[in-house]
Motif scaffolding. Structure first.
Motif, PDB file in Angstrom:
ATOM      1  N   CYS A  90      81.063   0.052  23.769  1.00 29.85           N
ATOM      2  CA  CYS A  90      80.327   1.314  23.874  1.00 29.85           C
ATOM      3  C   CYS A  90      79.499   1.392  25.149  1.00 29.85           C
ATOM      4  N   THR A  91      79.041   0.261  25.658  1.00 29.56           N
ATOM      5  CA  THR A  91      78.225   0.250  26.870  1.00 29.56           C
ATOM      6  C   THR A  91      79.074   0.434  28.120  1.00 29.56           C
ATOM      7  N   THR A  92      80.150  -0.312  28.228  1.00 31.78           N
ATOM      8  CA  THR A  92      81.006  -0.173  29.410  1.00 31.78           C
ATOM      9  C   THR A  92      81.668   1.204  29.450  1.00 31.78           C
ATOM     10  N   ARG A  93      81.981   1.767  28.301  1.00 28.76           N
ATOM     11  CA  ARG A  93      82.574   3.119  28.259  1.00 28.76           C
ATOM     12  C   ARG A  93      81.585   4.155  28.781  1.00 28.76           C
ATOM     13  N   ALA A  94      80.330   4.054  28.339  1.00 30.54           N
ATOM     14  CA  ALA A  94      79.314   5.000  28.803  1.00 30.54           C
ATOM     15  C   ALA A  94      79.095   4.856  30.312  1.00 30.54           C
ATOM     16  N   ARG A  95      79.048   3.617  30.792  1.00 27.40           N
ATOM     17  CA  ARG A  95      78.884   3.384  32.234  1.00 27.40           C
ATOM     18  C   ARG A  95      80.040   3.976  33.020  1.00 27.40           C
ATOM     19  N   ASP A  96      81.260   3.702  32.554  1.00 26.99           N
ATOM     20  CA  ASP A  96      82.436   4.124  33.316  1.00 26.99           C
ATOM     21  C   ASP A  96      82.618   5.639  33.326  1.00 26.99           C
ATOM     22  N   ILE A  97      82.309   6.309  32.203  1.00 33.17           N
ATOM     23  CA  ILE A  97      82.493   7.760  32.163  1.00 33.17           C
ATOM     24  C   ILE A  97      81.569   8.444  33.150  1.00 33.17           C
ATOM     25  N   VAL A  98      80.421   7.835  33.424  1.00 32.13           N
ATOM     26  CA  VAL A  98      79.494   8.370  34.426  1.00 32.13           C
ATOM     27  C   VAL A  98      79.933   7.966  35.825  1.00 32.13           C
ATOM     28  N   GLU A  99      80.123   6.680  36.039  1.00 34.25           N
ATOM     29  CA  GLU A  99      80.383   6.165  37.387  1.00 34.25           C
ATOM     30  C   GLU A  99      81.684   6.687  37.978  1.00 34.25           C
ATOM     31  N   ALA A 145      85.267  15.169  31.797  1.00 35.73           N
ATOM     32  CA  ALA A 145      85.775  13.890  31.299  1.00 35.73           C
ATOM     33  C   ALA A 145      85.476  13.715  29.816  1.00 35.73           C
ATOM     34  N   LEU A 146      84.295  14.152  29.384  1.00 32.17           N
ATOM     35  CA  LEU A 146      83.947  14.068  27.971  1.00 32.17           C
ATOM     36  C   LEU A 146      84.853  14.973  27.130  1.00 32.17           C
ATOM     37  N   VAL A 147      85.155  16.149  27.663  1.00 29.19           N
ATOM     38  CA  VAL A 147      86.067  17.056  26.953  1.00 29.19           C
ATOM     39  C   VAL A 147      87.433  16.409  26.805  1.00 29.19           C
ATOM     40  N   GLU A 148      87.891  15.763  27.878  1.00 31.09           N
ATOM     41  CA  GLU A 148      89.197  15.099  27.825  1.00 31.09           C
ATOM     42  C   GLU A 148      89.172  13.953  26.819  1.00 31.09           C
ATOM     43  N   ASN A 149      88.089  13.190  26.793  1.00 32.05           N
ATOM     44  CA  ASN A 149      87.949  12.091  25.829  1.00 32.05           C
ATOM     45  C   ASN A 149      87.914  12.582  24.395  1.00 32.05           C
ATOM     46  N   SER A 150      87.477  13.827  24.204  1.00 28.64           N
ATOM     47  CA  SER A 150      87.309  14.351  22.853  1.00 28.64           C
ATOM     48  C   SER A 150      88.613  14.815  22.229  1.00 28.64           C
ATOM     49  N   ARG A 151      89.681  14.876  23.005  1.00 32.45           N
ATOM     50  CA  ARG A 151      90.971  15.298  22.445  1.00 32.45           C
ATOM     51  C   ARG A 151      91.420  14.296  21.383  1.00 32.45           C
ATOM     52  N   PRO A 152      92.085  14.765  20.336  1.00 31.63           N
ATOM     53  CA  PRO A 152      92.490  13.872  19.232  1.00 31.63           C
ATOM     54  C   PRO A 152      93.259  12.647  19.697  1.00 31.63           C
ATOM     55  N   GLU A 153      94.091  12.802  20.713  1.00 31.79           N
ATOM     56  CA  GLU A 153      94.891  11.672  21.181  1.00 31.79           C
ATOM     57  C   GLU A 153      94.080  10.690  22.027  1.00 31.79           C
ATOM     58  N   ASN A 154      92.859  11.074  22.434  1.00 35.75           N
ATOM     59  CA  ASN A 154      92.040  10.216  23.303  1.00 35.75           C
ATOM     60  C   ASN A 154      90.773   9.703  22.641  1.00 35.75           C
ATOM     61  N   ILE A 155      90.469  10.206  21.449  1.00 36.99           N
ATOM     62  CA  ILE A 155      89.162   9.936  20.851  1.00 36.99           C
ATOM     63  C   ILE A 155      89.010   8.474  20.422  1.00 36.99           C
ATOM     64  N   ARG A 156      90.127   7.797  20.177  1.00 33.73           N
ATOM     65  CA  ARG A 156      90.087   6.392  19.781  1.00 33.73           C
ATOM     66  C   ARG A 156      90.456   5.497  20.961  1.00 33.73           C
ATOM     67  N   MET A 207      85.083   7.703  19.782  1.00 30.96           N
ATOM     68  CA  MET A 207      84.029   8.452  20.458  1.00 30.96           C
ATOM     69  C   MET A 207      83.486   9.472  19.461  1.00 30.96           C
ATOM     70  N   GLY A 208      82.190   9.487  19.290  1.00 32.48           N
ATOM     71  CA  GLY A 208      81.572  10.441  18.386  1.00 32.48           C
ATOM     72  C   GLY A 208      80.473  11.213  19.081  1.00 32.48           C
ATOM     73  N   THR A 209      80.313  12.464  18.739  1.00 37.43           N
ATOM     74  CA  THR A 209      79.244  13.292  19.306  1.00 37.43           C
ATOM     75  C   THR A 209      78.433  13.895  18.171  1.00 37.43           C
ATOM     76  N   PHE A 210      77.119  13.655  18.213  1.00 39.01           N
ATOM     77  CA  PHE A 210      76.230  14.067  17.141  1.00 39.01           C
ATOM     78  C   PHE A 210      75.065  14.863  17.697  1.00 39.01           C
ATOM     79  N   PRO A 211      74.461  15.743  16.899  1.00 34.95           N
ATOM     80  CA  PRO A 211      73.186  16.335  17.292  1.00 34.95           C
ATOM     81  C   PRO A 211      72.191  15.217  17.593  1.00 34.95           C
ATOM     82  N   MET A 212      71.496  15.313  18.695  1.00 34.31           N
ATOM     83  CA  MET A 212      70.630  14.236  19.157  1.00 34.31           C
ATOM     84  C   MET A 212      69.533  13.918  18.144  1.00 34.31           C
ATOM     85  N   ASN A 213      69.057  14.909  17.434  1.00 36.60           N
ATOM     86  CA  ASN A 213      67.976  14.650  16.472  1.00 36.60           C
ATOM     87  C   ASN A 213      68.453  13.742  15.336  1.00 36.60           C
ATOM     88  N   LEU A 214      69.730  13.852  14.949  1.00 34.82           N
ATOM     89  CA  LEU A 214      70.266  12.962  13.918  1.00 34.82           C
ATOM     90  C   LEU A 214      70.405  11.536  14.447  1.00 34.82           C
TER      91      LEU A 214
END
Length: 422
Positions: A174-183, A153-164, A116-123
């Motif tokens: 990547c698509t099913t993960r995005a769907r599930d984190i919302v749903e 949920a995103l904060v929890e996913n961002s933990r080092p033990e959960n990021i992979r 899971m990666g988080t980037f500035p949207m403009n990049l």
């Protein structure tokens, strides 16, 4: 359906920024709480963050197919945009790097870990602008409580033990993960507009829509995919493709209202109505696998006729075919042990298997003595089984032509040796 780290300078910067995701999120929380003026306790913090969510928009980002093997099928990301202070982040569940130790080996065995990666949207937008890929945003119609739950949920996913996570192309990408984190973090009921009686194509046919202009990429996929990729999929399974999920969300409702509040193109659409980018014909399209296998068949027939005319066997040509098919068979044999469920049972193993490697030396010795070898009988039996199994599995383009080539080559020896040994 992924972003490769190191693909460009922009992608490399994104990959570095991804490593700092936890720090970015923590900084956001602290800033949000301080702006509300309290750090009293967890319950108060939730209340303050809930107020902060009024100015937040969460969107699904769908990226059009690209030109490389890893992005032929598009990509999905999430956008977390705070309109009050301008914080604008893209959350991407498809970050990987070819430079990781043993990447190809892990990919073959289905043990590839994505991040899971988080980037500035403009990049993120700039990366896809460089690749000339369309980028569509669907702002979701969420309540502040929904946004808070997704944020946690995103904060929890961002933990080092959960990021992979263990990547699976069809079932966990990547698509099913995005769907599930919302749903999974909605407080209301999300309803998709579909009928349970609707029949959906197989996994193989779904991806064929996108690799039609890339015959060798299609061949590579089809040669590795087994009969598990030919079963019909259900409604949720077909959402592994970014554009399918995007289309389904357009007609979805949430608490009786449209789930998509508004939709717009951040970058111009780059694919046509059939789902693939319009391109000029390349050398790979002209020299497709089928064309190459037909050429091999014609060469085989020519060599076989020359043998009968000259009354001699060109066993070196047979040895070359045995080595090539045997090596390909080793790859398919290895796939039996893969964690990917759609590649384990592959009837193309009947045609491409390691047996020629094991029998090559003894076969050449027999042929040089003008004697038939058991490999000819084995080839005949396996080819018959291969054709029968074709009723349950869709083979890669040109495989039937290859089967005919190997059959012609193996069975012609029986007639040639009878003629030579008279």
């Amino acid at each position: 359906m992924a972003v490769r780290a190191g693909n460009s300078k922009v992608a490399y910067r994104q990959y570095c920024i991804m490593r700092r995701f936890t720090a970015i999120i923590k900084l956001y929380i602290i800033t949000a709480l301080l702006s509300c003026g309290s750090l009293a306790n967890a319950q108060q913090n939730d209340s303050l963050l809930l107020q902060k969510m009024d100015s937040v928009e969460i969107s699904l980002i769908t990226v059009d197919p690209g030109q490389e093997i890893w992005n032929l099928y598009g990509h999905t990301a999430l956008r977390f945009h705070d309109l009050s202070d301008g914080r604008d982040l893209g959350i991407n569940y498809g970050v990987f790097s070819f430079e990781d130790d043993g990447f190809i080996w892990h990919f073959v065995f289905g043990t590839t870990d994505y991040e899971m990666g988080t980037f500035p949207m403009n990049l993120l937008v700039e990366e896809y602008r460089i690749e000339q890929r369309g980028m569509r945003e669907q702002v979701l119609n969420l309540t502040p409580q929904d946004k808070l739950q997704i944020f946690k949920a995103l904060v929890e996913n961002s933990r080092p033990e959960n990021i992979r996570y263990r990547y699976n192309y069809f079932f966990d990408n990547c698509t099913t993960r995005a769907r599930d984190i919302v749903e999974l973090n909605l407080t209301g009921k999300l309803r998709f507009s579909h009928s349970d009686a609707t029949e959906y194509p197989s996994f193989r046919k779904l991806i064929h829509r996108y690799n039609e202009d890339f015959p060798w990429a299609r061949f590579g996929n089809d040669i590795l995919l087994g009969c598990g990729a030919d079963r019909a999929v259900n409604f949720r399974e077909q959402q592994f493709l970014p554009h399918n999920l995007c289309h389904d969300l357009d007609s979805a409702t949430y608490n009786g209202k449209p789930f998509v509040k508004r939709s717009s193109w951040l970058l111009p659409q780059s694919y046509d109505e059939s789902g693939h980018t319009a391109k000029a014909r390349s050398i790979g399209q002209i020299l497709s696998p089928t064309v190459c296998f037909v050429a091999l068949l014609l060469l085989t027939i020519a060599i076989t006729l020359a043998e009968f005319r000259q009354k001699r066997l060109y066993w070196g040509y047979d040895l070359m075919l045995m080595l090539l098919t045997g090596l390909a068979g080793c790859v398919l044999t290895v796939m039996i042990f893969s964690e990917q469920p759609t590649v384990r049972v592959n009837f193309q193993l009947l045609l491409l298997n390691p047996l020629p490697l094991l029998m090559a030396w003894s076969a050449v010795r027999s042929w040089r003595r003008r004697q038939s070898h058991v490999i000819e009988t084995v080839c005949l039996c396996l080819t018959i089984l291969f054709v029968i199994a074709g009723f349950w599995q869709t083979y890669a383009d040109g495989m039937y032509v290859l089967a005919l080539t190997l059959l012609v080559r193996s069975q012609s020896k029986r007639f040639l040796f009878k003629r030579l040994n008279r």
